[in-house]
Scaffold this motif. Structure first.
Motif, PDB file in Angstrom:
ATOM      1  N   ARG A  20       0.837  -1.213   0.000  1.00  0.00           N
ATOM      2  CA  ARG A  20       0.000   0.000   0.000  1.00  0.00           C
ATOM      3  C   ARG A  20       0.870   1.261   0.000  1.00  0.00           C
ATOM      4  O   ARG A  20       0.586   2.218  -0.720  1.00  0.00           O
ATOM      5  N   LYS A  21       1.907   1.250   0.828  1.00  0.00           N
ATOM      6  CA  LYS A  21       2.805   2.407   0.886  1.00  0.00           C
ATOM      7  C   LYS A  21       3.489   2.625  -0.462  1.00  0.00           C
ATOM      8  O   LYS A  21       3.618   3.753  -0.933  1.00  0.00           O
ATOM      9  N   GLU A  22       3.922   1.549  -1.076  1.00  0.00           N
ATOM     10  CA  GLU A  22       4.596   1.642  -2.374  1.00  0.00           C
ATOM     11  C   GLU A  22       3.636   2.160  -3.445  1.00  0.00           C
ATOM     12  O   GLU A  22       3.990   3.006  -4.260  1.00  0.00           O
ATOM     13  N   VAL A  23       2.408   1.666  -3.443  1.00  0.00           N
ATOM     14  CA  VAL A  23       1.405   2.119  -4.413  1.00  0.00           C
ATOM     15  C   VAL A  23       1.120   3.605  -4.215  1.00  0.00           C
ATOM     16  O   VAL A  23       1.054   4.371  -5.179  1.00  0.00           O
ATOM     17  N   THR A  24       0.976   4.031  -2.971  1.00  0.00           N
ATOM     18  CA  THR A  24       0.744   5.447  -2.673  1.00  0.00           C
ATOM     19  C   THR A  24       1.910   6.291  -3.160  1.00  0.00           C
ATOM     20  O   THR A  24       1.721   7.341  -3.786  1.00  0.00           O
ATOM     21  N   SER A  25       3.107   5.822  -2.892  1.00  0.00           N
ATOM     22  CA  SER A  25       4.304   6.537  -3.333  1.00  0.00           C
ATOM     23  C   SER A  25       4.355   6.647  -4.860  1.00  0.00           C
ATOM     24  O   SER A  25       4.660   7.710  -5.415  1.00  0.00           O
ATOM     25  N   LEU A  26       4.038   5.558  -5.544  1.00  0.00           N
ATOM     26  CA  LEU A  26       4.040   5.565  -7.010  1.00  0.00           C
ATOM     27  C   LEU A  26       2.962   6.488  -7.571  1.00  0.00           C
ATOM     28  O   LEU A  26       3.182   7.186  -8.565  1.00  0.00           O
ATOM     29  N   ARG A  27       1.803   6.526  -6.934  1.00  0.00           N
ATOM     30  CA  ARG A  27       0.739   7.432  -7.383  1.00  0.00           C
ATOM     31  C   ARG A  27       1.171   8.884  -7.241  1.00  0.00           C
ATOM     32  O   ARG A  27       0.893   9.711  -8.111  1.00  0.00           O
ATOM     33  N   GLU A  28       1.839   9.196  -6.126  1.00  0.00           N
ATOM     34  CA  GLU A  28       2.335  10.563  -5.922  1.00  0.00           C
ATOM     35  C   GLU A  28       3.380  10.909  -6.983  1.00  0.00           C
ATOM     36  O   GLU A  28       3.395  12.019  -7.518  1.00  0.00           O
ATOM     37  N   GLU A  29       4.243   9.959  -7.283  1.00  0.00           N
ATOM     38  CA  GLU A  29       5.263  10.180  -8.310  1.00  0.00           C
ATOM     39  C   GLU A  29       4.618  10.392  -9.678  1.00  0.00           C
ATOM     40  O   GLU A  29       5.034  11.256 -10.451  1.00  0.00           O
ATOM     41  N   ASN A  37       5.264  17.001 -16.913  1.00  0.00           N
ATOM     42  CA  ASN A  37       5.006  16.770 -18.332  1.00  0.00           C
ATOM     43  C   ASN A  37       4.156  17.898 -18.911  1.00  0.00           C
ATOM     44  O   ASN A  37       4.408  18.381 -20.012  1.00  0.00           O
ATOM     45  N   SER A  38       3.158  18.318 -18.160  1.00  0.00           N
ATOM     46  CA  SER A  38       2.296  19.408 -18.606  1.00  0.00           C
ATOM     47  C   SER A  38       3.091  20.702 -18.774  1.00  0.00           C
ATOM     48  O   SER A  38       2.928  21.425 -19.762  1.00  0.00           O
ATOM     49  N   LYS A  43       5.970  24.600 -22.425  1.00  0.00           N
ATOM     50  CA  LYS A  43       7.217  25.212 -22.902  1.00  0.00           C
ATOM     51  C   LYS A  43       7.459  24.869 -24.368  1.00  0.00           C
ATOM     52  O   LYS A  43       7.856  25.713 -25.158  1.00  0.00           O
ATOM     53  N   LEU A  44       7.221  23.616 -24.729  1.00  0.00           N
ATOM     54  CA  LEU A  44       7.422  23.175 -26.103  1.00  0.00           C
ATOM     55  C   LEU A  44       6.495  23.919 -27.055  1.00  0.00           C
ATOM     56  O   LEU A  44       6.919  24.358 -28.129  1.00  0.00           O
ATOM     57  N   ARG A  45       5.231  24.091 -26.655  1.00  0.00           N
ATOM     58  CA  ARG A  45       4.291  24.831 -27.498  1.00  0.00           C
ATOM     59  C   ARG A  45       4.768  26.271 -27.710  1.00  0.00           C
ATOM     60  O   ARG A  45       4.698  26.795 -28.822  1.00  0.00           O
ATOM     61  N   LYS A  46       5.277  26.907 -26.654  1.00  0.00           N
ATOM     62  CA  LYS A  46       5.779  28.279 -26.773  1.00  0.00           C
ATOM     63  C   LYS A  46       6.971  28.325 -27.723  1.00  0.00           C
ATOM     64  O   LYS A  46       7.083  29.220 -28.551  1.00  0.00           O
TER      65      LYS A  46
END
Length: 85
Positions: A20-29, A37-38, A43-46
């Protein structure tokens, strides 16, 4: 049957909590990476818009002149490479 005091049950619960801790950590990542990415996409569009502006300011005759210069340079390089062989 497993009781609450069973060593297997305790180990199972410990491992489940670890997962559970690992899954939570991965979701946060994942959330952080999606935000990054957004930002990078923005930046790429600009940058792409800036490049489009540069090329839109160059007239067709200037583009042809630049193309002619590039082709001339390529020809000179080809001749130089053929001469050195």
């Amino acid at each position: 049957m497993l009781t609450d005091d069973s060593p297997y049950k305790k180990e199972f619960n410990r491992l489940i909590n670890e997962i559970r801790k690992e899954v939570t950590s991965l979701r946060e990542e994942i959330d952080e990476l999606e935000k990054e990415n957004s930002k990078l996409k923005s930046k790429l569009r600009k940058i792409e818009q800036g490049q489009a502006d540069i090329f839109s300011e160059v007239s067709e005759s200037e583009r042809l002149a630049i193309r002619h210069q590039v082709l001339g340079l390529i020809s000179k390089i080809d001749n130089h490479l053929e001469d050195s062989q």
